[in-house]
Design a protein around this motif. Structure first.
Motif, PDB file in Angstrom:
ATOM      1  N   TYR A 229       0.853  -1.189   0.000  1.00  0.00           N
ATOM      2  CA  TYR A 229       0.000   0.000   0.000  1.00  0.00           C
ATOM      3  C   TYR A 229       0.889   1.239   0.000  1.00  0.00           C
ATOM      4  O   TYR A 229       1.773   1.388   0.844  1.00  0.00           O
ATOM      5  CB  TYR A 229      -0.915  -0.005   1.225  1.00  0.00           C
ATOM      6  N   VAL A 238      -4.242   6.494  -1.950  1.00  0.00           N
ATOM      7  CA  VAL A 238      -3.577   5.241  -1.603  1.00  0.00           C
ATOM      8  C   VAL A 238      -3.669   4.325  -2.809  1.00  0.00           C
ATOM      9  O   VAL A 238      -4.753   4.108  -3.352  1.00  0.00           O
ATOM     10  CB  VAL A 238      -4.232   4.580  -0.378  1.00  0.00           C
ATOM     11  N   VAL A 240      -3.087   0.505  -4.174  1.00  0.00           N
ATOM     12  CA  VAL A 240      -2.975  -0.890  -3.745  1.00  0.00           C
ATOM     13  C   VAL A 240      -2.255  -1.674  -4.837  1.00  0.00           C
ATOM     14  O   VAL A 240      -2.610  -1.577  -6.016  1.00  0.00           O
ATOM     15  CB  VAL A 240      -4.362  -1.511  -3.495  1.00  0.00           C
TER      16      VAL A 240
END
Length: 364
Positions: A229, A238, A240
């Motif tokens: 992350y 953010v 992933v």
């Protein structure tokens, strides 16, 4: 005598700390020293109640980030200064009494080191204004050898006020031993490995390209090592990734900073791997909370407003509390954490300290 008492007595005799005897742990805090702070502080922290009591301190200039050695007996702390005076410090740590003992320091040869990590063999610093990664061999006694080499980042991002010069923001060890570094101004994550025999970093290319203007800051791995992350400072998102063999494959990008303040900061995964937390600053300061799905992707479940400038935070090993270093409020806020929902609640047991910027627990 009941079985519980017998079991506890045997465990203590064998040097094992178990159950409720595990509640009192050590908390170490790094601060900026421009307003009278000593530098490093240690506390006894009760991870059943959230109460803290100060144990010791050590004069260190601007230890804005630090890392424990694997055995917890040493702390490697930066002194975030300009390139001529910036150093990485080796500091002995007594995990029983929480006391410090300065060992040695070595120049980073790169300005404003803002991150440090170690695998027990080497320590790495990310030098923000220097735009470099410095590598320090660790000697058998835990002290640091001179920096051997540096790997530079590049400029070129579209944010001219923030990406006009090279900046490096973190360097982490992946679960399989690769080293991943965030190239803040180049909007990339780079991959290296350390060749102990030749004492050099070997370049394995770009682990991930990131959308221009994102400003990648901190990268963390899920406990299973399959996902990573990334907190982006400028975009406030953010990202992933799935991870394998030094490469990152993007799975999702999700907003943490709704205020669009270009102040994305820290990111951590809960010990059980079920939640991800990200701090944002400059406007709408707080912690954004995400639930982790079956394939590592995130669902936003809440936001906890905090004090001013939550640059760094940490979760207790048992997952019960989350502590936020609020630099501009001169306090560390202690939040209880609901393990089922991931949501946070202020316990109002603030630790008052001048300009706290890094909080870590021993054991990590």
């Amino acid at each position: 005598m009941n079985l519980k008492s017998i079991f506890l007595g045997v465990a203590l005799a064998c040097g094992t700390v178990i159950g409720y005897a595990d509640n009192n742990i050590k908390l170490v805090v790094g601060t900026y020293t421009d307003a009278g702070s000593q530098g490093l502080y240690s506390f006894s922290f009760d991870q059943s109640t959230g109460a803290a009591s100060e144990l010791s301190s050590l004069n260190v200039e601007d230890p804005s980030y630090f890392a424990f050695s694997k055995d917890g007996r040493h702390i490697y702390a930066v002194s975030e200064k300009n390139s001529a005076t910036a150093v990485l410090n080796s500091i002995g740590f007594d995990p029983i009494n929480g006391t410090f003992a300065f060992k040695n320091s070595q120049l980073t040869h790169g300005g404003d080191p803002c991150y440090v990590s170690t695998d027990g063999k080497i320590a790495l610093t990310a030098n923000y204004s220097g735009g470099t990664i410095s590598v320090f061999p660790i000697l058998k006694n835990g002290t640091l050898d001179k920096s051997l080499l540096q790997i530079g980042s590049k400029k070129g991002g579209p944010n001219r006020s923030r990406q006009n010069t090279p900046h490096a923001h973190c360097a982490v060890f992946a679960p399989d031993g690769y080293i991943l570094t965030t190239d803040f101004s180049g909007d990339r994550i780079l991959c290296f490995s350390y060749n102990k025999h030749d004492k050099k970093l070997e370049n394995h290319g770009i682990a991930a390209h990131i959308k221009a203007g994102s400003g990648p800051r901190h990268l963390v791995f899920a406990p299973n090592g399959r996902y990573a992350y990334l907190m982006n400072e400028l975009s406030g998102k953010v990202i992933v990734y799935s991870y394998s063999d030094g490469k990152l494959k993007e799975l999702q990008s999700i907003a943490a900073d709704n205020a669009n303040a270009h102040g994305g900061a820290d990111i951590h995964v809960s010990p059980d791997g079920m939640f991800v937390y990200a701090s944002t600053r400059l406007k709408g300061d707080g912690i954004t909370i995400f639930r982790v799905g079956n394939k590592g992707t995130l669902t936003r479940v809440g936001v906890q407003r905090t004090g001013k400038h939550p640059r760094n935070f940490a979760i207790t090993p048992n997952g019960k509390f989350l502590l936020v270093a609020c630099r501009d409020d001169n306090s560390i806020q202690v939040y209880s954490r609901d393990k089922d929902t991931g949501l946070l609640k202020n316990t109002h047991q603030d630790i008052v300290l001048s300009h706290p910027v890094c909080v870590k627990f021993y054991p990590e």
